[in-house]
Write a protein that holds these residues in place. Structure first.
Motif, PDB file in Angstrom:
ATOM      1  N   UNK A   1       0.817  -1.190   0.000  1.00 12.81           N
ATOM      2  CA  UNK A   1       0.000   0.000   0.000  1.00 12.81           C
ATOM      3  C   UNK A   1       0.865   1.260   0.000  1.00 12.81           C
ATOM      4  N   UNK A   2       1.960   1.234   0.736  1.00 13.22           N
ATOM      5  CA  UNK A   2       2.815   2.410   0.790  1.00 13.22           C
ATOM      6  C   UNK A   2       3.450   2.710  -0.568  1.00 13.22           C
ATOM      7  N   UNK A   3       3.756   1.672  -1.342  1.00  9.70           N
ATOM      8  CA  UNK A   3       4.282   1.890  -2.686  1.00  9.70           C
ATOM      9  C   UNK A   3       3.231   2.552  -3.570  1.00  9.70           C
ATOM     10  N   UNK A   4       1.995   2.093  -3.475  1.00  4.90           N
ATOM     11  CA  UNK A   4       0.915   2.715  -4.243  1.00  4.90           C
ATOM     12  C   UNK A   4       0.755   4.184  -3.858  1.00  4.90           C
ATOM     13  N   UNK A   5       0.789   4.444  -2.553  1.00  8.30           N
ATOM     14  CA  UNK A   5       0.642   5.817  -2.075  1.00  8.30           C
ATOM     15  C   UNK A   5       1.808   6.690  -2.558  1.00  8.30           C
ATOM     16  N   UNK A   6       3.022   6.153  -2.498  1.00  8.16           N
ATOM     17  CA  UNK A   6       4.200   6.916  -2.939  1.00  8.16           C
ATOM     18  C   UNK A   6       4.093   7.273  -4.421  1.00  8.16           C
ATOM     19  N   UNK A   7       3.751   6.285  -5.255  1.00  8.64           N
ATOM     20  CA  UNK A   7       3.649   6.564  -6.683  1.00  8.64           C
ATOM     21  C   UNK A   7       2.455   7.468  -7.004  1.00  8.64           C
ATOM     22  N   UNK A   8       1.387   7.342  -6.258  1.00  9.66           N
ATOM     23  CA  UNK A   8       0.249   8.244  -6.437  1.00  9.66           C
ATOM     24  C   UNK A   8       0.695   9.688  -6.167  1.00  9.66           C
ATOM     25  N   UNK A   9       1.401   9.910  -5.093  1.00 12.09           N
ATOM     26  CA  UNK A   9       1.866  11.263  -4.751  1.00 12.09           C
ATOM     27  C   UNK A   9       2.854  11.779  -5.793  1.00 12.09           C
ATOM     28  N   UNK A  10       3.775  10.936  -6.239  1.00 11.01           N
ATOM     29  CA  UNK A  10       4.757  11.343  -7.257  1.00 11.01           C
ATOM     30  C   UNK A  10       4.052  11.831  -8.510  1.00 11.01           C
ATOM     31  N   UNK A  11       3.058  11.077  -8.970  1.00 11.06           N
ATOM     32  CA  UNK A  11       2.391  11.465 -10.214  1.00 11.06           C
ATOM     33  C   UNK A  11       1.387  12.589 -10.022  1.00 11.06           C
ATOM     34  N   UNK A  12       0.868  12.754  -8.821  1.00  6.72           N
ATOM     35  CA  UNK A  12       0.050  13.935  -8.535  1.00  6.72           C
ATOM     36  C   UNK A  12       0.921  15.191  -8.655  1.00  6.72           C
ATOM     37  N   UNK A  13       2.132  15.126  -8.123  1.00  2.61           N
ATOM     38  CA  UNK A  13       3.056  16.266  -8.225  1.00  2.61           C
ATOM     39  C   UNK A  13       3.378  16.553  -9.692  1.00  2.61           C
ATOM     40  N   UNK A  14       3.629  15.508 -10.469  1.00  3.77           N
ATOM     41  CA  UNK A  14       3.910  15.670 -11.896  1.00  3.77           C
ATOM     42  C   UNK A  14       2.728  16.309 -12.611  1.00  3.77           C
ATOM     43  N   UNK A  15       1.531  15.822 -12.292  1.00  5.01           N
ATOM     44  CA  UNK A  15       0.318  16.348 -12.914  1.00  5.01           C
ATOM     45  C   UNK A  15       0.141  17.827 -12.573  1.00  5.01           C
ATOM     46  N   UNK A  16       0.312  18.154 -11.302  1.00  2.39           N
ATOM     47  CA  UNK A  16       0.125  19.537 -10.884  1.00  2.39           C
ATOM     48  C   UNK A  16       1.176  20.467 -11.465  1.00  2.39           C
ATOM     49  N   UNK A  17       2.372  19.966 -11.731  1.00  4.14           N
ATOM     50  CA  UNK A  17       3.371  20.820 -12.381  1.00  4.14           C
ATOM     51  C   UNK A  17       2.811  21.350 -13.698  1.00  4.14           C
ATOM     52  N   UNK A  18       2.187  20.472 -14.465  1.00 10.38           N
ATOM     53  CA  UNK A  18       1.579  20.900 -15.719  1.00 10.38           C
ATOM     54  C   UNK A  18       0.350  21.769 -15.512  1.00 10.38           C
ATOM     55  N   UNK A  19      -0.484  21.399 -14.544  1.00 13.77           N
ATOM     56  CA  UNK A  19      -1.702  22.175 -14.285  1.00 13.77           C
ATOM     57  C   UNK A  19      -1.377  23.597 -13.832  1.00 13.77           C
ATOM     58  N   UNK A  20      -0.249  23.757 -13.146  1.00 14.81           N
ATOM     59  CA  UNK A  20       0.156  25.086 -12.683  1.00 14.81           C
ATOM     60  C   UNK A  20       0.856  25.894 -13.790  1.00 14.81           C
ATOM     61  N   UNK A  21       1.716  25.248 -14.578  1.00 13.93           N
ATOM     62  CA  UNK A  21       2.564  26.009 -15.488  1.00 13.93           C
ATOM     63  C   UNK A  21       1.962  26.227 -16.870  1.00 13.93           C
ATOM     64  N   UNK A  22       1.146  25.293 -17.341  1.00 13.37           N
ATOM     65  CA  UNK A  22       0.590  25.436 -18.684  1.00 13.37           C
ATOM     66  C   UNK A  22      -0.242  26.717 -18.851  1.00 13.37           C
ATOM     67  N   UNK A  23      -1.113  27.051 -17.904  1.00 13.61           N
ATOM     68  CA  UNK A  23      -1.850  28.323 -18.061  1.00 13.61           C
ATOM     69  C   UNK A  23      -0.935  29.557 -18.046  1.00 13.61           C
ATOM     70  N   UNK A  24       0.183  29.465 -17.349  1.00 11.41           N
ATOM     71  CA  UNK A  24       1.143  30.572 -17.359  1.00 11.41           C
ATOM     72  C   UNK A  24       1.721  30.734 -18.765  1.00 11.41           C
ATOM     73  N   UNK A  25       1.993  29.615 -19.443  1.00 13.16           N
ATOM     74  CA  UNK A  25       2.452  29.690 -20.832  1.00 13.16           C
ATOM     75  C   UNK A  25       1.376  30.307 -21.731  1.00 13.16           C
ATOM     76  N   UNK A  26       0.110  30.046 -21.417  1.00 16.71           N
ATOM     77  CA  UNK A  26      -0.978  30.652 -22.176  1.00 16.71           C
ATOM     78  C   UNK A  26      -0.946  32.173 -22.022  1.00 16.71           C
ATOM     79  N   UNK A  27      -0.716  32.643 -20.801  1.00 20.88           N
ATOM     80  CA  UNK A  27      -0.640  34.089 -20.553  1.00 20.88           C
ATOM     81  C   UNK A  27       0.482  34.692 -21.392  1.00 20.88           C
ATOM     82  N   UNK A  28       1.659  34.066 -21.355  1.00 21.26           N
ATOM     83  CA  UNK A  28       2.781  34.581 -22.139  1.00 21.26           C
ATOM     84  C   UNK A  28       2.442  34.596 -23.629  1.00 21.26           C
ATOM     85  N   UNK A  29       1.764  33.569 -24.096  1.00 27.76           N
ATOM     86  CA  UNK A  29       1.381  33.461 -25.503  1.00 27.76           C
ATOM     87  C   UNK A  29       0.447  34.608 -25.898  1.00 27.76           C
TER      88      UNK A  29
END
Length: 143
Positions: A1-29
């Protein structure tokens, strides 16, 4: 279970990196005046969207696996209070937000985006609000 939780958190962070930065690129565009710079931004948007897809898909997959583990081994943990159902609802909101990012990326690529930089800046705050709410629900379980 801890491995599942660790990988879930890792990919949530990866997902949020895009969710946070992509709209900023839209603003620059939207604010850019040089065609070469806009072209570069659109390449960055397309590539970041792909990484965001991967992070989101794996975050959801590991989240479902983790939910399955909890349902099998400790179902009462998910049914005590409404926090888990609200968390799932907010995750659906994140998925909808991700879909809106896909749409905006296509609109910008085709020079059809009519959103202002101010609107895009406000739009960029949505995942932060959802993240705060989700973390509080999961850690504090206030309801």
């Amino acid at each position: 279970m801890l491995w599942l939780k660790a990988f879930h958190i890792i990919f949530v962070v990866t997902w949020f990196a895009g969710l946070f930065y992509l709209p900023r690129l839209f603003v620059y565009d939207v604010e850019a005046s040089e065609p070469e710079f806009r072209l570069r931004l659109r390449i960055m948007q397309r590539r970041l969207l792909m990484i965001t897809h991967i992070g989101g898909a794996l975050a959801v997959a590991f989240g479902i696996a983790l939910m399955g583990w909890w349902m099998k081994n400790a179902p009462q943990a998910l049914t005590t209070g409404a926090w888990f159902h609200l968390k799932l609802l907010l995750v659906v909101g994140l998925i909808a937000y991700h879909g809106m990012l896909m749409r905006l990326t296509r609109q910008l690529a085709n020079d059809r985006c009519t959103r202002s930089s101010r609107w895009l800046r406000l739009f960029n705050e949505i995942p932060a609000v959802l993240l705060i709410a989700i973390v509080i629900l999961v850690v504090v379980k206030p309801i």
